[in-house]
Design an enzyme around this catalytic site. Structure first.
Site, mmCIF file in Angstrom:
data_model
loop_
_atom_site.group_PDB
_atom_site.id
_atom_site.type_symbol
_atom_site.label_atom_id
_atom_site.label_comp_id
_atom_site.label_asym_id
_atom_site.label_seq_id
_atom_site.Cartn_x
_atom_site.Cartn_y
_atom_site.Cartn_z
ATOM 1 N N ALA A 53 0.855 -1.188 0.171
ATOM 2 C CA ALA A 53 -0.084 -0.146 -0.113
ATOM 3 C C ALA A 53 0.738 1.415 -0.636
ATOM 4 C CB ALA A 53 -0.922 0.136 1.282
ATOM 5 N N GLU A 83 -1.047 2.972 7.344
ATOM 6 C CA GLU A 83 -1.400 4.260 5.613
ATOM 7 C C GLU A 83 -1.186 5.701 6.487
ATOM 8 O OE1 GLU A 83 0.917 3.543 3.610
ATOM 9 O OE2 GLU A 83 1.329 1.836 3.691
HETATM 10 N N1 BES Z 1 5.562 3.602 1.856
HETATM 11 C C1 BES Z 1 5.256 2.454 1.721
HETATM 12 C C2 BES Z 1 4.979 2.131 0.642
HETATM 13 C C3 BES Z 1 6.229 1.858 -0.357
HETATM 14 C C4 BES Z 1 7.312 0.820 0.084
HETATM 15 C C5 BES Z 1 7.091 2.532 -0.814
HETATM 16 C C6 BES Z 1 8.311 0.889 -1.189
HETATM 17 C C7 BES Z 1 7.979 2.465 -1.633
HETATM 18 C C8 BES Z 1 8.544 1.492 -1.852
HETATM 19 C C9 BES Z 1 4.062 2.316 2.924
HETATM 20 O O1 BES Z 1 3.546 3.174 3.713
HETATM 21 C C10 BES Z 1 4.804 1.257 3.223
HETATM 22 O O2 BES Z 1 4.727 0.942 3.925
HETATM 23 N N2 BES Z 1 3.894 -0.077 2.813
HETATM 24 C C11 BES Z 1 4.057 -1.758 2.975
HETATM 25 C C12 BES Z 1 2.760 -1.954 4.138
HETATM 26 C C13 BES Z 1 2.765 -2.097 5.544
HETATM 27 C C14 BES Z 1 1.913 -2.477 6.627
HETATM 28 C C15 BES Z 1 4.190 -1.925 5.957
HETATM 29 C C16 BES Z 1 4.019 -2.106 2.247
HETATM 30 O O3 BES Z 1 3.571 -1.607 1.330
HETATM 31 O O4 BES Z 1 4.233 -3.916 2.507
HETATM 32 ZN ZN ZN Z 2 5.183 2.688 5.589
#
Ligand code: BES
Ligand code: ZN
Length: 867
Positions: free
Chosen positions: A276, A312
């Site tokens: 996400a 998020e």
């Molecule tokens: N900011 C990240 C998304 C992201 C991840 C953007 C890698 C660019 C590169 C987002 O907030 C995030 O951390 N998403 C996680 C889910 C979370 C519940 C650990 C993910 O994508 O796994």
């Molecule tokens: Zn994150």
């Protein structure tokens, strides 16, 4: 063009002589041709006179004749005399024939780009509507891909406001960070004007265009929250919507700052690289991380959806309102959001015992940080291509664990007060790690900076060795490395301990290499109470035996049982304890009922089975018997079908126990699974296959598949092709390669590359059975060019390497892998490859230690016969 702009090349950051204040962006995507046209007008503050403006752009074709700079003071328009795109640095250099004066002007640029298939920048995703495939357009800009959509100062510190306008087919929904203020229709096209945003970083800008339905709700202070889904699937959006509303309200209280935007949209995107993305006011998700289907989703998914939403939304404050100054401080974003998501989940679902489950995060952080190829939390970033790889267990899991450690040291209330101060102080601005420490130090009066620097500025963590000597407890810290190699790093360690009971509690800071305590008695002593510290503890034989005894008597909490087990496992992997002593400890968990502890036991059993298969294959059968006897009992109590009113944790546990029993080849489980699967194949609504048992069932089915008896595999593929729930597809993909027949594994791996599997999902299919490991490695080499082309531009590529390389356990294999990649090295895979090779070496050492463990055979014999 005048010069080669050499002074701007190879720099990690953009020059500082001008900075953006406001973007006015207009985009016109063509969803059929998969291209887009764009115009951007950027209010730029020139802070020192310059003939150049240097900003980011990549994969865009810029119309040079369109580029001009209009002075705000005089309305004078200055045409660019040269426009150069430097591909390697992803920068656009705009040169002017005269110096731009200090002050504000507007930089105008027209450009074109493609809606790519790489799940980054402005890209295309495919969905089906009434059986017909359609394109949607969506964005993913973090970390550094806004530059693929419009020219911009694409750095987190370059915050500005954004005024976005979209020209889209009039029958579609167009979304962006802010609410729509006006729509104008002209024939088949409508122009959608969005309200201007508050100041924010480029990586948080988002746009989505497609056909969607939504469900809507409001927070108590009137923020409109919507969950957008595929047409006809709004029912599946309701759970996430409810979590979002409650979580927003909770964070407003916790941070003592209101949510900054008038609305929050969340949307499921069918092709999505991460889980996400926290775009300000328009959070995008993988379908499987947002949609919850009462009938077909497992409890694990319900929890996943809640955690992802809470994560998020935490970013809306931690990240979006207060943003890291540079990627070096990424962990501030991700570590915090991870930690806070557990806080929210605990408030919303106390019965999930989520803080016990948090230990899965800590142990993953410890696991990666136990490598000498780990990196400090605050890591230097010299090129955009290096950023992707630090979205790893160090930034997320070690980061979150350190925050938990600090919170437990400072106390929950002072900690919360300080966080609220920090958010207020840096709202609409940027912060570094040291800024957070300064606020925490001021509010708490504790030496936070000194304490935390030792944890964020150097990699790794300590193991505290504890022994009884001369009526005293002796403590000594040393850098814990799975490879065993020494280093002289030292930490300031918040030590906690309990003696004989949880009422007898002590705590202090260990600042030196060693220390001693006057506490000795006859009862057990458990260090790192509740496992809130980010370190390992190694007990001497006497203390260890007492702890085993305490576990058997049920005197330790679940978190502490988890800790003793996990530390022993890590020490065993690193050669500091024998497998014999690990298995002896495991045997004292016969009465275990806690979900998180059992789940860790299951993971440990997988790893032990694998390594023993390599080291002493003759012991595999005996060991299987032992593990089966350990898991059979709790699995038998839970049965296959949910009991009325049973707990969420029982539902989670059922799935994991049945899966491990299937993998261990437990006949009862295999037969029952196959019986139930057949009923399910005949009738997809059969109650015999509740969602929590499906992964186990599919795994069981694959255990019986061979190249000459493929019916189970075919049946699973049929289910895959017919279902339209992303979670179900993921579950099936995730079980296919567990097949013991290498020929089938090869077929499965090729299936992953076929058009039937979305490229976002292929990575789930890489957990290959040990029998298929060699095949998988050959396959990776054969297909590397294709894999590298398809996934190479994002961070998913690293999963191929870590999943296939790390399970090996011989030095020869490590050499072979190294040779293969020597000529194929890229900055995006460098770190992962080194880490995977280190794991192979650690495994190889472990194999040798097991082969020398001369008590092991007798122990396994005894354990396998006890029942
Ligand atoms: N900011 C990240 C998304 C992201 C991840 C953007 C890698 C660019 C590169 C987002 O907030 C995030 O951390 N998403 C996680 C889910 C979370 C519940 C650990 C993910 O994508 O796994
Ligand atoms: Zn994150």
């Amino acid at each position: 063009m005048a010069s080669s702009y050499s002074e701007f090349k190879g720099q990690p950051r953009l020059p500082k002589f001008a900075s953006p204040k406001r973007y006015d962006i207009r985009l016109k995507p063509d969803l059929v041709a998969c291209i887009f046209d764009g115009v951007v007008a950027i209010d730029v503050d020139v802070v020192s006179p310059t003939k150049y403006l240097v900003l980011n752009a990549a994969d865009l074709s810029v119309d040079s004749s369109s580029v001009f700079f209009k002075l705000k003071s005089t309305s004078l328009e200055i045409r660019a005399s040269g426009v150069g795109l430097i591909e390697a640095d992803e920068i656009l250099v705009v040169e002017f024939g005269q110096e731009l004066p200090v002050g504000i002007g507007i930089l105008n640029i027209s450009f074109q780009g493609t809606l790519n298939d790489q799940m980054k920048g402005f890209y295309r995703s495919v969905y089906e509507i009434n059986g017909e495939k359609k394109n949607m357009a969506t964005t993913q800009f973090e970390p550094a891909d806004a530059r693929r959509c419009f020219p911009c100062w694409d750095e987190p510190a370059a915050k500005a406001t954004f005024k976005i306008t979209l020209d889209v087919p009039s029958d579609l929904v167009a979304l962006s960070n802010m609410p729509v203020i006006e729509e104008k229709k002209e024939g088949d096209i409508k122009t959608v004007y969005f309200q201007e945003s508050p100041i924010m970083s480029t990586y948080l800008v988002a746009v989505v265009v497609g056909l969607f339905d939504f469900v809507e709700s409001h927070t108590s202070d009137g923020i409109k929250v919507r969950c957008y889904c595929q047409v006809g699937k709004t029912e599946q959006g309701k759970f996430a919507l409810e979590v979002a509303v409650k979580t927003l309200e909770l964070y407003e209280k916790y941070f003592d700052v209101p949510y900054a935007l008038p609305k929050l949209d969340m949307i499921a995107i069918p092709d999505f690289a991460a889980g996400a993305m926290e775009n300000y006011g328009l959070v995008t998700y993988r379908e499987s991380a947002l949609l919850y289907d009462e009938k077909n989703s497992a409890a694990a998914y319900k929890q996943r959806v809640a955690i992802v939403v809470a994560h998020e939304l935490a970013h809306q404050w931690f990240g979006n309102l207060v943003t890291m100054e540079w990627w070096t401080h990424l962990w501030l974003n991700e570590g915090f959001a991870t930690w806070v998501s557990y806080l929210a989940a605990d408030a919303l679902f106390p019965e999930w015992k989520i803080w016990t489950q948090f230990l899965d995060q800590t142990t993953d952080g410890l696991r990666l940080d136990g490598l000498s190829e780990s990196h400090p939390i605050e890591v230097e970033i010299n090129h955009a291509s290096e950023i992707d790889e630090i979205f790893d267990a160090i930034s997320y899991r070690k980061g979150a664990s350190l925050i938990r450690m600090l919170q437990s040291y400072l106390g929950a209330d002072p900690f919360q007060r300080a966080l609220a101060c920090y958010i207020k102080k840096y709202a609409c601005s940027n912060a570094k790690t040291e800024d957070l420490w300064a606020v925490l130090e001021e509010v708490s009066g504790e030496p936070v900076k000194e304490l935390m620097n030792s944890w964020t500025q150097q990699k790794g963590y300590p193991v505290i060795s504890v022994s009884v000597r001369d009526e005293k407890l002796e403590l000594e810290q040393a850098h814990f490395l799975l490879s065993g190699s020494p280093s002289d790093s030292q930490w300031i360690v918040p030590i906690t301990l309990c003696c004989g009971s949880y009422d007898n509690h002590h705590s202090f800071l260990l600042k030196e290499k060693s220390g001693s305590l006057d506490i000795v008695g006859s009862s057990w002593i458990k260090f790192n109470v509740d496992q809130t510290g980010f370190y390992r503890v190694k007990y001497d034989n006497i203390l260890e035996a007492k702890l085993r005894d305490a576990i058997e008597r049920g005197q330790l909490s679940a978190t502490d049982r988890f800790g003793v087990l996990d530390d022993t496992f890590a020490l065993c992997t690193s050669g500091q304890q024998s497998l014999t002593s690990l298995l002896t400890l495991v045997a004292s968990f016969r009465e275990e009922t806690d979900y998180t502890v059992l789940s860790n036991l299951i993971n440990i059993s997988y790893k032990v089975m694998r390594i023993v298969a390599d080291a002493t294959p003759e012991l595999v059968d005996g060991l299987k018997k032992f593990f089966i006897s350990l898991f059979e009992h709790p699995a038998g109590k839970l049965g296959w079908e949910p009991k009325p009113g049973e707990s969420h944790l029982d539902a989670l546990l059922r799935g994991e126990l049945l899966t491990v029993l299937a993998e261990l080849g437990h006949e009862g489980t295999l037969n029952e699974a196959i019986r139930r699967f057949e009923a399910f194949c005949a009738d997809r609504n059969s109650p015999l296959l509740p969602p929590d048992t499906r992964k186990a069932t599919y795994t069981a089915v694959m255990q019986k598949v061979t190249a000459s008896n493929r019916s189970g595999y075919e049946a699973l593929l049929k289910v895959y092709r017919e279902c339209d729930l992303s979670q179900e597809k993921g579950r099936i993909i995730g079980s296919l390669a567990s097949c013991p027949d290498p020929e089938v594994v090869l077929e499965v791996l090729n299936f992953l590359l076929s058009s039937e599997v979305r490229s976002q999902d292929a990575i789930f299919g890489l957990s290959v059975s040990s029998q298929g490991r060699e095949t998988a490695w050959k396959w990776l080499q054969d297909k590397w060019d294709y894999i590298s082309k398809t996934w190479g531009s994002g961070y998913l590529i690293t999963r191929f390497i870590s999943a296939i390389v790390s399970p090996f356990s011989s030095i020869e294999k490590a050499k072979e892998v190294e040779e293969f990649f020597a000529s194929r090295m890229k900055p995006t895979i460098a770190r992962t490859l080194k880490q995977s090779l280190e794991r192979v070496q650690i495994n190889a050492r472990w194999v040798q230690a097991i082969q020398k463990d001369n008590q092991l055979a007798t122990l396994v014999q005894n354990l396998s016969q006890r029942n």
